[in-house]
Write a protein that holds these residues in place. Structure first.
Motif, PDB file in Angstrom:
ATOM      1  N   ALA A  25       0.834  -1.201   0.000  1.00  0.00           N
ATOM      2  CA  ALA A  25       0.000   0.000   0.000  1.00  0.00           C
ATOM      3  C   ALA A  25       0.871   1.255   0.000  1.00  0.00           C
ATOM      4  N   ASN A  26       1.955   1.197   0.732  1.00  0.00           N
ATOM      5  CA  ASN A  26       2.878   2.338   0.766  1.00  0.00           C
ATOM      6  C   ASN A  26       3.521   2.575  -0.593  1.00  0.00           C
ATOM      7  N   LYS A  27       3.596   1.519  -1.385  1.00  0.00           N
ATOM      8  CA  LYS A  27       4.144   1.650  -2.738  1.00  0.00           C
ATOM      9  C   LYS A  27       3.032   1.903  -3.758  1.00  0.00           C
ATOM     10  N   GLN A  28       1.781   2.065  -3.236  1.00  0.00           N
ATOM     11  CA  GLN A  28       0.598   2.267  -4.077  1.00  0.00           C
ATOM     12  C   GLN A  28       0.426   1.108  -5.066  1.00  0.00           C
ATOM     13  N   ALA A  29       0.701  -0.081  -4.578  1.00  0.00           N
ATOM     14  CA  ALA A  29       0.597  -1.275  -5.424  1.00  0.00           C
ATOM     15  C   ALA A  29      -0.280  -2.338  -4.794  1.00  0.00           C
ATOM     16  N   GLU A  30      -1.130  -1.939  -3.830  1.00  0.00           N
ATOM     17  CA  GLU A  30      -1.954  -2.932  -3.138  1.00  0.00           C
ATOM     18  C   GLU A  30      -2.968  -3.605  -4.068  1.00  0.00           C
ATOM     19  N   HIS A  31      -3.283  -2.949  -5.197  1.00  0.00           N
ATOM     20  CA  HIS A  31      -4.235  -3.538  -6.144  1.00  0.00           C
ATOM     21  C   HIS A  31      -3.704  -4.853  -6.723  1.00  0.00           C
ATOM     22  N   LEU A  32      -2.388  -5.035  -6.713  1.00  0.00           N
ATOM     23  CA  LEU A  32      -1.792  -6.265  -7.243  1.00  0.00           C
ATOM     24  C   LEU A  32      -2.089  -7.477  -6.364  1.00  0.00           C
ATOM     25  N   LEU A  33      -2.482  -7.211  -5.113  1.00  0.00           N
ATOM     26  CA  LEU A  33      -2.708  -8.299  -4.168  1.00  0.00           C
ATOM     27  C   LEU A  33      -4.060  -8.971  -4.349  1.00  0.00           C
ATOM     28  N   ALA A  34      -4.951  -8.371  -5.123  1.00  0.00           N
ATOM     29  CA  ALA A  34      -6.300  -8.916  -5.289  1.00  0.00           C
ATOM     30  C   ALA A  34      -6.227 -10.310  -5.879  1.00  0.00           C
ATOM     31  N   GLU A  35      -6.923 -11.256  -5.267  1.00  0.00           N
ATOM     32  CA  GLU A  35      -6.945 -12.647  -5.733  1.00  0.00           C
ATOM     33  C   GLU A  35      -7.854 -12.771  -6.931  1.00  0.00           C
ATOM     34  N   GLN A  36      -7.576 -13.751  -7.782  1.00  0.00           N
ATOM     35  CA  GLN A  36      -8.414 -14.019  -8.940  1.00  0.00           C
ATOM     36  C   GLN A  36      -9.819 -14.395  -8.501  1.00  0.00           C
ATOM     37  N   MET A  37     -10.810 -13.988  -9.296  1.00  0.00           N
ATOM     38  CA  MET A  37     -12.214 -14.272  -8.957  1.00  0.00           C
ATOM     39  C   MET A  37     -12.459 -15.769  -8.870  1.00  0.00           C
ATOM     40  N   THR A  38     -13.392 -16.155  -8.000  1.00  0.00           N
ATOM     41  CA  THR A  38     -13.832 -17.545  -7.903  1.00  0.00           C
ATOM     42  C   THR A  38     -15.203 -17.660  -8.563  1.00  0.00           C
ATOM     43  N   PHE A  39     -15.310 -18.524  -9.546  1.00  0.00           N
ATOM     44  CA  PHE A  39     -16.549 -18.670 -10.283  1.00  0.00           C
ATOM     45  C   PHE A  39     -17.377 -19.813  -9.707  1.00  0.00           C
ATOM     46  N   PRO A  40     -18.693 -19.810  -9.939  1.00  0.00           N
ATOM     47  CA  PRO A  40     -19.543 -20.885  -9.426  1.00  0.00           C
ATOM     48  C   PRO A  40     -19.013 -22.247  -9.844  1.00  0.00           C
ATOM     49  N   GLY A  41     -18.979 -23.163  -8.897  1.00  0.00           N
ATOM     50  CA  GLY A  41     -18.477 -24.499  -9.160  1.00  0.00           C
ATOM     51  C   GLY A  41     -16.995 -24.652  -8.887  1.00  0.00           C
ATOM     52  N   MET A  42     -16.308 -23.520  -8.575  1.00  0.00           N
ATOM     53  CA  MET A  42     -14.870 -23.570  -8.307  1.00  0.00           C
ATOM     54  C   MET A  42     -14.570 -23.380  -6.830  1.00  0.00           C
ATOM     55  N   GLU A  43     -15.601 -23.340  -5.992  1.00  0.00           N
ATOM     56  CA  GLU A  43     -15.384 -23.108  -4.570  1.00  0.00           C
ATOM     57  C   GLU A  43     -14.637 -24.282  -3.951  1.00  0.00           C
ATOM     58  N   ASN A  44     -13.858 -23.985  -2.891  1.00  0.00           N
ATOM     59  CA  ASN A  44     -13.163 -25.053  -2.171  1.00  0.00           C
ATOM     60  C   ASN A  44     -14.168 -25.979  -1.500  1.00  0.00           C
TER      61      ASN A  44
END
Length: 231
Positions: A62-81
């Motif tokens: 966040a201090n490097k203004q790069a926290e957006h890179l941490l977002a995990e890939q979306m989970t689609f229906p049927g892909m849940e753990n």
């Protein structure tokens, strides 16, 4: 991701953004899996360390203004753990299959060590079965056929053995992820008979404290599920 590493305030500057992103996502996934299994009061110190490390990485990015890179890939229906009950059942099935394969490997190794027993009939027996046309040549032909059949049987055993040894590798690697007590619990409960032993029997055999046993067993199953990519 390769060998795991731990990010600390002292070493965080030495890691690239890509490595920090991968570590952060790994931490978040592990935390979510633990949250799905344990009550909040049971998460313990190991969970707290994961949380603190993930917060450290997030703040740094966040201090490097790069926290957006941490977002995990979306989970689609049927892909849940899978839920805890689902993955525990899957791990137990894998352990049962592993036990059966280990027993078959022992059986095949014993058969190959002993070899196929060949009983070659005498020339008089061959003659009686073959009529007047029997004799030494017929006996030799029978012997050759029996030897070929024995070689074929042994070759099939060798092929099956090679295949089984490949099939057990994922579980062997997964078992290496367990600590000494966890591995002892799994081996005694699931890998010494076709049916899992009762908990009280395993506790008596391993001499592991009852409380430790009931803490370690779910952890061991979780680690196996994770190592086998079941969750």
């Amino acid at each position: 991701m390769g060998k795991s590493f731990v990010v600390t305030p002292k070493n965080i500057k030495h890691y690239s953004s890509d490595m920090l992103v991968k570590r952060y996502r790994s931490l978040i996934r592990t935390m979510k899996k633990k949250e799905a299994i344990y009550d909040p009061l049971e998460l313990g110190e190991s969970y707290a360390k994961l949380r603190d490390e993930s917060q450290l990485i997030f703040t740094f990015m966040a201090n490097k203004q790069a926290e957006h890179l941490l977002a995990e890939q979306m989970t689609f229906p049927g892909m849940e753990n899978p839920s805890r009950n689902e993955y525990v059942a899957l791990v137990k099935k894998k352990l049962s299959d592993h036990y059966i394969r280990l027993q078959r490997i022992k059986e095949l190794e014993k058969k190959l060590a002993e070899g196929v027993q060949i009983f070659i009939p005498s020339s008089s027996c061959v003659a009686s079965y073959g009529g007047e046309g029997g004799g030494r040549s017929s006996n030799q032909s029978v012997s050759e056929r029996l030897i070929i059949q024995a070689d074929t049987i042994e070759r099939n055993w060798e092929i099956e053995l090679e295949d089984l040894k490949l099939r057990i590798q994922p579980m062997l690697r997964a078992l290496q992820q367990l600590d000494e007590d966890e591995r002892l619990i799994i081996e005694h409960k699931f890998l010494q008979s076709i049916n899992p032993k009762k908990d009280i029997v395993v506790i008596q055999e391993t001499h592991i404290a009852r409380r430790t046993y009931y803490e370690k067993k779910p952890d061991a199953l979780f680690k196996l599920a994770d190592a086998l990519s079941l969750i």
